[in-house]
Design an enzyme around this catalytic site. Sequence first.
Site, short mmCIF file in Angstrom:
data_model
loop_
_atom_site.label_atom_id
_atom_site.label_comp_id
_atom_site.label_asym_id
_atom_site.label_seq_id
_atom_site.Cartn_x
_atom_site.Cartn_y
_atom_site.Cartn_z
CG HIS A 1 8.87 56.16 -71.01
ND1 HIS A 1 8.12 55.15 -70.99
CD2 HIS A 1 8.81 57.05 -70.09
CE1 HIS A 1 7.50 55.28 -69.60
NE2 HIS A 1 8.01 56.32 -69.00
CD GLU B 1 10.62 52.17 -74.42
OE1 GLU B 1 10.89 53.18 -73.75
OE2 GLU B 1 9.97 51.19 -73.60
CB CYS C 1 5.09 51.81 -70.17
SG CYS C 1 5.07 53.20 -71.43
CB CYS D 1 6.79 52.61 -74.88
SG CYS D 1 7.40 54.14 -74.33
#
Lengths: 149, 149
Positions: free
Chosen positions: B56, B58, B86, B89
Amino acid sequence: MLTPFDDTYFMKKALDQAQEAYERDEIPVGAIIVSNNKVIARGHNLTEMLNDVTAHAEMQAITAAANFLGGKYLTNCTLYVTLEPCQMCAGALYWSQIYRVVFAARDEQRGYRVMGGKLHPKTKITEGLLEIEASTLLKKFFIKKRNLN
Amino acid sequence: MLTPFDDTYFMKKALDQAQEAYERDEIPVGAIIVSNNKVIARGHNLTEMLNDVTAHAEMQAITAAANFLGGKYLTNCTLYVTLEPCQMCAGALYWSQIYRVVFAARDEQRGYRVMGGKLHPKTKITEGLLEIEASTLLKKFFIKKRNLN
């Protein structure tokens, strides 16, 4: 009796990874991922060496397993990990849709359950296997750290 | 009036990252990390290209920022991200003890709040900045995907 491919056998492999972390002066957590009775990925905590909070044992094992399989879903895999996953690792396991997670020691402080995180609803969970061995190694690490400071 | 270092300026940089993800056919989410008004890390979703659920925006930005700073704690940093993190993260952000998180679009399905995850109690949170721009790009992506299948 020899039972080479049972949960205890694989958790011992995860404990070997935790021991490697211990020897590198990292919080001793180890993980392996198994598919069709074969270890396809391993990892141990490397947050200090890599200066990276994301370098948990599970995260490395998930990335390595997906790399081995050539796909990001681990729906036929089992993760064996020596400590209950944190919410970050639970989140990664959620996305991977892993078939099963087996963990040894519970983490009452930062485990995903106390933090409010979730595994995928399809994921089966087994806890407490070789818990004493995993906790003993963690305690030994923290005692060593305390005595050094 | 020119306000080069305000939240909108930095969120636009995160949107540029989301646009890069879009162009690579990835779910368009982008992130940057700022320290002392300087962008020290950027990332965009690469889960498809890397075949890795952990890739992801992040996560990549957190790893890159820690690498830049030479330390794993981001206590003086702000993350700008185009979609609500999410639980994975959020968990990574929790460990990093990041000073502040600013996100654009809310994620009512898989955002950390609906999933039950937690940011660090010290982390300040701002939501909804440039939400329309971020959601429009996400919607455009899913419409394109739907039409191709």
